[in-house]
Structure formats: C-alpha cells, structure tokens
Design an enzyme around this catalytic site. Structure first.
Site, short mmCIF file in Angstrom:
data_model
loop_
_atom_site.label_atom_id
_atom_site.label_comp_id
_atom_site.label_asym_id
_atom_site.label_seq_id
_atom_site.Cartn_x
_atom_site.Cartn_y
_atom_site.Cartn_z
N ASP A 28 70.29 49.49 80.87
CA ASP A 28 69.84 50.53 79.93
C ASP A 28 70.78 50.63 78.72
O ASP A 28 71.95 50.32 78.82
CB ASP A 28 69.79 51.88 80.69
N ASN A 76 57.67 52.06 80.96
CA ASN A 76 57.95 51.44 79.66
C ASN A 76 56.68 50.97 78.94
O ASN A 76 56.70 50.73 77.73
CB ASN A 76 58.92 50.26 79.80
#
Ligand code: IPE
Ligand code: IPE
Ligand code: MG
Length: 262
Positions: A28, A76
């Site tokens: 991330d 996502n």
C-alpha cells in the site's frame, strides 16, 4: 555487491532457521508516494513494481517458500477507470518481463481472487505465466488479484452448499480442514507474517480466513520506498515475536525444546 548484502544483513541479523514459511504483503501507499512528488498516482504504481521485484528476489534468496502479494483488491475495481486500466497494463507487463527470471529461479506463479473479472488479455497472460512456471519448486509466488476475503469465503460456501445438496458431502463432515479445500488456494499454508506498508492498521479484506494467527507488521514506509532493508527489518521483527497460538509461554517453551532436540 556481496559486501553490501552482508552489511545489510548485519543491520538486521536474521536467524535463518526461524524464517517465516509464508510471508504475505499488503503493498500500500503507491498513490501517496506519487502525490507527495506531485506525480499522477499511476507513477506510484510504476515505482511500486520495482519494490515487487526487489522483495520477490530477496524472499527467494532467503529461502522463503511462499510469498503472497496483494496487488489488486475486489474493492479496487471502484477506482477511476484510467487507474484500473493502468494497473492491468502494468500487471501484464510485469508477467511478461519477469517470466524468465521466475523460470531461472524456480519460482512458480499462482493467482488467487475472482480472476474471471480480470480483462481477458490479463487472464490469458496470467494463465500462460502460471503454466510456464508451474515446475518452479523453490518458491510459490501468489498474486492476489481482484481478491476479497469475504467473497472467497462466500464462494467457498456456495461450492460447499452445492456438494451438500448433491449428497457428495454430509453436514457432519464439515470442519475447518474440509472448508479450506473450497478456498482459492487450499494448499497454501496460512501466512506466518503479514506486512502492510504505508502505516494503515487494517486488513482491507485480505486473507480473512487464513490469518487467525498471522503476525502483523505495519510500517510507515510507502510501498515504492520498501526495499531490501525494510524487508529484513520486518523479518527481524517477526523473529522477536513469541507465537503462542492460545497456549501459555511455558507450554510454547517446552514445545520448542522438544522440537529442537530432534
Ligand atoms: C496500493 O497503493 C496499490 C493498490 C491498491 C493497487 P494505493 O494506490 O492504494 O496507494 P495509496 O494508499 O492511495 O497511497
Ligand atoms: C489494499 O490497499 C489493497 C492492495 C494493496 C492491493 P487499499 O489502498 O485498497 O486499501 P484501503 O482502501 O486503504 O483499505
Ligand atoms: Mg491504498
């Protein structure tokens, strides 16, 4: 180069007998890395690919058997279309460029997730790479793509319910070991260590079933900045942990003594 490697190792000394068997990573912080430099987010993803390469190489070199990377979550898909498309293109390019190195280093590629949602071309690239690396016996590199832990569990329940209805399975036969057979990768052991970069203390729907006793390690480092040293530091931190699995410290010490005598 050899000397550099030795210096790095000595900064975070590792016990090579106690390495995690399976390391999972929530990669991330690509967007923030880019935004801090005034770049579009996609440049962060491009830079993140270098960290993937670094960590795969190092995990292989250290002798870690399973490495699982969270590359794209089910959630996502909700990102701007341009970003999703760029990520898919990067994935195809990565598979193409890394194939030879994976083969040379006996790394077998796998994928978990709702792969049917991926663009057809990406599905084909994936299938090709998985097949071309299937013999790799040194490390299993699993990419979590279009992956969501809840969906994985729900899809497992659907398949299991179908087997119940068809009579192939009786309710009393269901236990954790049987349930696992319905997951995306039943043969993958639970992760021993889960690393999350960019300072976020959450699982974001990653490996929910598989992580009841996984050691969690969060670093503020953004994924594109995560390099050899950061990986060694995470492994060293893991080795400081006492994994008790619900037992007492004394029980664990006794267990460790017996196993080290054999
Ligand atoms: C991780 O970086 C990569 C993916 C989720 C695909 P992010 O894109 O989430 O980066 P941040 O969290 O916005 O910084
Ligand atoms: C988790 O990161 C998914 C991947 C790293 C692929 P996100 O950036 O999507 O997670 P949230 O939204 O911050 O929880
Ligand atoms: Mg993020």
């Amino acid at each position: 180069m050899e000397m550099g490697a030795a210096l790095t190792e000595s900064a975070f000394p590792l016990n090579h007998q106690r390495l995690p068997r399976h390391v999972a990573v929530i990669m991330d912080g690509n967007g923030r890395w880019a935004q801090r430099r005034g770049y579009p987010r996609i440049r962060g993803h491009v830079a993140g690919v270098d960290s993937v390469r670094t960590v795969v190489r190092q995990a292989r070199k250290l002798g870690i058997s399973y490495l699982t990377l969270f590359a794209f979550s089910e959630e996502n898909w909700q990102r701007p279309n341009l970003e999703v498309r760029a990520l898919m293109a990067l994935l195809s390019r990565y598979l193409d460029r890394e194939l030879k190195e994976m083969q040379d280093n006996q790394i077998a590629l796998r994928a978990i997730g709702d792969l049917k949602r991926l663009p057809g071309a990406v599905q084909q690239d994936l299938a090709r790479t998985i097949e071309a690396t299937a013999d790799g016996a040194k490390m299993i590199l699993t990419l979590a793509l279009s992956y969501g832990g809840r969906t994985e569990i729900v899809q497992a329940v659907q398949a299991l319910a179908a087997d119940l209805l068809s009579g192939r399975l009786k309710p009393q036969e269901i236990d954790a070991a049987l349930f696992r057979r319905y997951l995306y990768a039943p043969d993958l052991p639970d992760p021993d260590l889960l690393i999350r970069t960019s300072g976020e203390y959450r699982l974001s729907n990653f490996l929910l079933w598989q992580s009841p006793y996984t050691e969690l390690y969060v670093t503020d480092t953004l994924w594109p900045d995560f390099k050899e040293d950061d990986f060694l530091k995470a492994l060293a931190a893991y080795q400081e942990r006492e994994r008790r699995f619900g037992q007492t410290r004394e029980q664990i010490a006794a267990l460790n003594n017996t196993s080290s005598r054999h």
